[in-house]
Design an enzyme around this catalytic site. Structure first.
Site, PDB file in Angstrom:
ATOM      1  N   CYS A   1      34.788  36.643  70.423  1.00  0.00           N
ATOM      2  CA  CYS A   1      35.244  36.892  71.801  1.00  0.00           C
ATOM      3  C   CYS A   1      36.737  36.667  71.986  1.00  0.00           C
ATOM      4  CB  CYS A   1      34.459  36.019  72.766  1.00  0.00           C
ATOM      5  SG  CYS A   1      32.708  36.261  72.581  1.00  0.00           S
TER       6      CYS A   1
ATOM      7  N   HIS B   1      38.470  35.294  79.346  1.00  0.00           N
ATOM      8  CA  HIS B   1      37.275  35.913  78.771  1.00  0.00           C
ATOM      9  C   HIS B   1      36.117  35.732  79.759  1.00  0.00           C
ATOM     10  CE1 HIS B   1      33.988  37.012  76.321  1.00  0.00           C
ATOM     11  NE2 HIS B   1      33.626  35.786  75.968  1.00  0.00           N
TER      12      HIS B   1
ATOM     13  N   ASN C   1      28.983  39.463  79.614  1.00  0.00           N
ATOM     14  CA  ASN C   1      29.974  39.079  78.607  1.00  0.00           C
ATOM     15  C   ASN C   1      30.073  40.210  77.574  1.00  0.00           C
ATOM     16  OD1 ASN C   1      31.235  38.056  76.323  1.00  0.00           O
ATOM     17  ND2 ASN C   1      30.168  36.092  76.357  1.00  0.00           N
TER      18      ASN C   1
HETATM   19  N1  ACO Z   1      16.040  31.982  82.858  1.00  0.00           N
HETATM   20  C1  ACO Z   1      15.425  30.900  83.369  1.00  0.00           C
HETATM   21  N2  ACO Z   1      15.478  29.681  82.802  1.00  0.00           N
HETATM   22  C2  ACO Z   1      16.211  29.554  81.685  1.00  0.00           C
HETATM   23  C3  ACO Z   1      16.877  30.658  81.092  1.00  0.00           C
HETATM   24  C4  ACO Z   1      16.774  31.903  81.723  1.00  0.00           C
HETATM   25  N3  ACO Z   1      17.367  33.006  81.259  1.00  0.00           N
HETATM   26  N4  ACO Z   1      17.517  30.224  79.979  1.00  0.00           N
HETATM   27  C5  ACO Z   1      17.276  28.923  79.880  1.00  0.00           C
HETATM   28  N5  ACO Z   1      16.482  28.517  80.887  1.00  0.00           N
HETATM   29  C6  ACO Z   1      15.961  27.174  81.173  1.00  0.00           C
HETATM   30  C7  ACO Z   1      16.006  26.282  79.978  1.00  0.00           C
HETATM   31  O1  ACO Z   1      14.843  26.427  79.178  1.00  0.00           O
HETATM   32  C8  ACO Z   1      16.085  24.916  80.606  1.00  0.00           C
HETATM   33  O2  ACO Z   1      14.802  24.528  81.016  1.00  0.00           O
HETATM   34  P1  ACO Z   1      14.336  22.995  80.904  1.00  0.00           P
HETATM   35  O3  ACO Z   1      15.267  22.238  81.822  1.00  0.00           O
HETATM   36  O4  ACO Z   1      12.930  23.049  81.381  1.00  0.00           O
HETATM   37  O5  ACO Z   1      14.492  22.647  79.460  1.00  0.00           O
HETATM   38  C9  ACO Z   1      16.903  25.143  81.867  1.00  0.00           C
HETATM   39  O6  ACO Z   1      16.823  26.558  82.131  1.00  0.00           O
HETATM   40  C10 ACO Z   1      18.361  24.756  81.712  1.00  0.00           C
HETATM   41  O7  ACO Z   1      18.854  25.331  80.534  1.00  0.00           O
HETATM   42  P2  ACO Z   1      20.306  25.048  80.020  1.00  0.00           P
HETATM   43  O8  ACO Z   1      20.504  25.744  78.707  1.00  0.00           O
HETATM   44  O9  ACO Z   1      20.612  23.591  80.106  1.00  0.00           O
HETATM   45  O10 ACO Z   1      21.142  25.823  81.148  1.00  0.00           O
HETATM   46  P3  ACO Z   1      22.683  25.825  81.384  1.00  0.00           P
HETATM   47  O11 ACO Z   1      22.971  25.460  82.764  1.00  0.00           O
HETATM   48  O12 ACO Z   1      23.417  25.119  80.281  1.00  0.00           O
HETATM   49  O13 ACO Z   1      23.023  27.362  81.258  1.00  0.00           O
HETATM   50  C11 ACO Z   1      23.973  28.952  79.759  1.00  0.00           C
HETATM   51  C12 ACO Z   1      22.795  28.033  80.032  1.00  0.00           C
HETATM   52  C13 ACO Z   1      24.106  29.947  80.898  1.00  0.00           C
HETATM   53  C14 ACO Z   1      23.719  29.702  78.459  1.00  0.00           C
HETATM   54  C15 ACO Z   1      25.264  28.095  79.665  1.00  0.00           C
HETATM   55  O14 ACO Z   1      25.085  27.040  78.769  1.00  0.00           O
HETATM   56  C16 ACO Z   1      26.441  28.901  79.217  1.00  0.00           C
HETATM   57  O15 ACO Z   1      26.862  29.841  79.880  1.00  0.00           O
HETATM   58  N6  ACO Z   1      27.061  28.534  78.085  1.00  0.00           N
HETATM   59  C17 ACO Z   1      28.166  29.264  77.550  1.00  0.00           C
HETATM   60  C18 ACO Z   1      27.646  30.470  76.887  1.00  0.00           C
HETATM   61  C19 ACO Z   1      28.737  31.409  76.480  1.00  0.00           C
HETATM   62  O16 ACO Z   1      29.713  31.525  77.142  1.00  0.00           O
HETATM   63  N7  ACO Z   1      28.505  32.078  75.366  1.00  0.00           N
HETATM   64  C20 ACO Z   1      29.295  33.052  74.815  1.00  0.00           C
HETATM   65  C21 ACO Z   1      30.729  32.616  74.606  1.00  0.00           C
HETATM   66  S1  ACO Z   1      31.442  33.210  73.204  1.00  0.00           S
HETATM   67  C22 ACO Z   1      31.027  34.719  73.111  1.00  0.00           C
HETATM   68  O17 ACO Z   1      31.326  35.392  74.053  1.00  0.00           O
HETATM   69  C23 ACO Z   1      30.268  35.287  71.947  1.00  0.00           C
END
Ligand code: ACO
Length: 321
Positions: A112, A248, A278
């Site tokens: 990215c 980004h 993204n």
């Molecule tokens: N829908 C509903 N529930 C979900 C989903 C979904 N799509 N995905 C996860 N959950 C649940 C999980 O199972 C978890 O449940 P639990 O509490 O019962 O265990 C709960 O939601 C919370 O999950 P988290 O992973 O803690 O959620 P978080 O608030 O951290 O959000 C996310 C997750 C959106 C992926 C976040 O961590 C994020 O955006 N991280 C950065 C990701 C990123 O930017 N990646 C790419 C960058 S580099 C590149 O571009 C290649």
């Protein structure tokens, strides 16, 4: 001598999957995705659309915007981690389509952060006086790398391409900081299908995008402000002098957190991940193109571009519009 951006272009595939569509594929819902990411829709390739097709469309539009003829282009650098072919590289395919017969062409992959590394590369060639006119492109078909059964990743990504045309100029500004931390590569991975046997079915899990979302989040919100501050310190500038930060487009919460950590107003951080998700290396040039077309930038505006992603990699660049 620096490469001044004198034209921008982008290509967005027309197939749209909104959050409701994803809720039919995995256990998720529109509210969760919007709240946690800021994403409402993503555009996906369909039919004849490929990584190089989108790149060529974006490049053609950028050339038109710049008023530059294809034969004038000396260099095409494509940032991508999702080219449909290993050979020829995507940049050579773009060259063929747009008729940039005099250009040297190659791809690079820094996930990215790829667009920033590609921009640095083109700036280095121009700064050395080797080339005068360059096209820098970010293009991705992440829909081919995403496991559409994995709700933790499939909600995040989309396809698209963005491009800028650079022309050598005495007037302007370019400065950058970029870093890589290979020791943390396991946080974001996708292994190559080319090393797998064709009978490897069902598809090996490792050939889909795998991510420790929490770790990526923490990495981004700490390293992006760090890189921006280092860049501005290097240029003896303050955040007040920056008109816009083009980050980004991974997650709106990351963008807001970076703004807060820099003590800056959210309005200086335009976003478009609501529409596109993204798009990895394409996200910064797509946003640049949208803002350019809306005439958001004024001549002389200082703009900071900043990215982060697989590798892990991150960086920031300063341009003057
Ligand atoms: N829908 C509903 N529930 C979900 C989903 C979904 N799509 N995905 C996860 N959950 C649940 C999980 O199972 C978890 O449940 P639990 O509490 O019962 O265990 C709960 O939601 C919370 O999950 P988290 O992973 O803690 O959620 P978080 O608030 O951290 O959000 C996310 C997750 C959106 C992926 C976040 O961590 C994020 O955006 N991280 C950065 C990701 C990123 O930017 N990646 C790419 C960058 S580099 C590149 O571009 C290649």
């Amino acid at each position: 001598m620096i490469g001044k951006i004198c034209g921008t272009g982008s290509y967005i595939p027309s197939l749209v999957w909104d959050n409701e569509k994803l809720a039919q594929l995995v256990e998720t819902d529109d509210e969760w995705i919007r709240e946690r990411t800021g994403i409402a829709r993503r555009h996906l390739i369909d039919g004849e659309e490929t990584t190089s097709y989108m790149a060529a469309q974006a490049a053609g539009e950028a050339l038109k915007d710049a008023g530059v003829r294809p034969e004038e282009v000396d260099l095409i650098v494509v940032a991508t981690m999702s080219s449909q072919n290993i050979m020829p590289c995507t940049a050579c395919e773009v060259q063929k389509v747009i008729g940039a017969v005099n250009a040297a062409c190659f791809d690079l992959n820094a996930a990215c952060t790829g667009f920033l590394f590609a921009l640095n590369t083109a700036q280095a060639y121009i700064g050395q006086g080797i080339y005068k006119t360059a096209i820098v492109i970010g293009t991705e078909s992440l829909s081919n790398m995403v496991n559409w059964d994995d709700r933790s990743t499939c909600i995040l990504f989309g396809d698209g391409a963005g491009a800028v045309v650079l022309k050598a100029s005495e007037d302007g500004k370019y400065s950058q900081v970029t870093y890589s931390d290979g020791s943390r590569g396991d946080v974001l991975t996708c292994s190559s299908r080319n090393q797998k046997k064709f009978e490897d079915e069902p598809r090996d899990e490792s050939t889909y995008m795998q991510m420790d979302g929490g770790e990526v989040f923490k990495f981004a919100v700490s390293k992006v402000p760090e890189a921006v501050r280092e860049l501005l310190d290097k240029e003896q500038m303050t955040t007040e002098e920056v008109s816009y930060y083009i980050l980004h487009q991974a997650n709106v919460r990351i963008v807001r957190s970076v703004a807060k950590r820099l003590g800056e107003k959210a309005e200086k951080f335009p976003t478009n991940m609501e529409e596109y998700g993204n798009t990895s290396s394409a996200s910064i040039p797509i946003l640049l193109d949208e803002l350019n077309k809306k005439k958001t930038f004024q001549n002389g505006d200082f703009i900071v571009l900043s990215g982060f992603g697989g590798g892990l990699t991150y960086g920031a660049s300063l341009i003057r519009w």
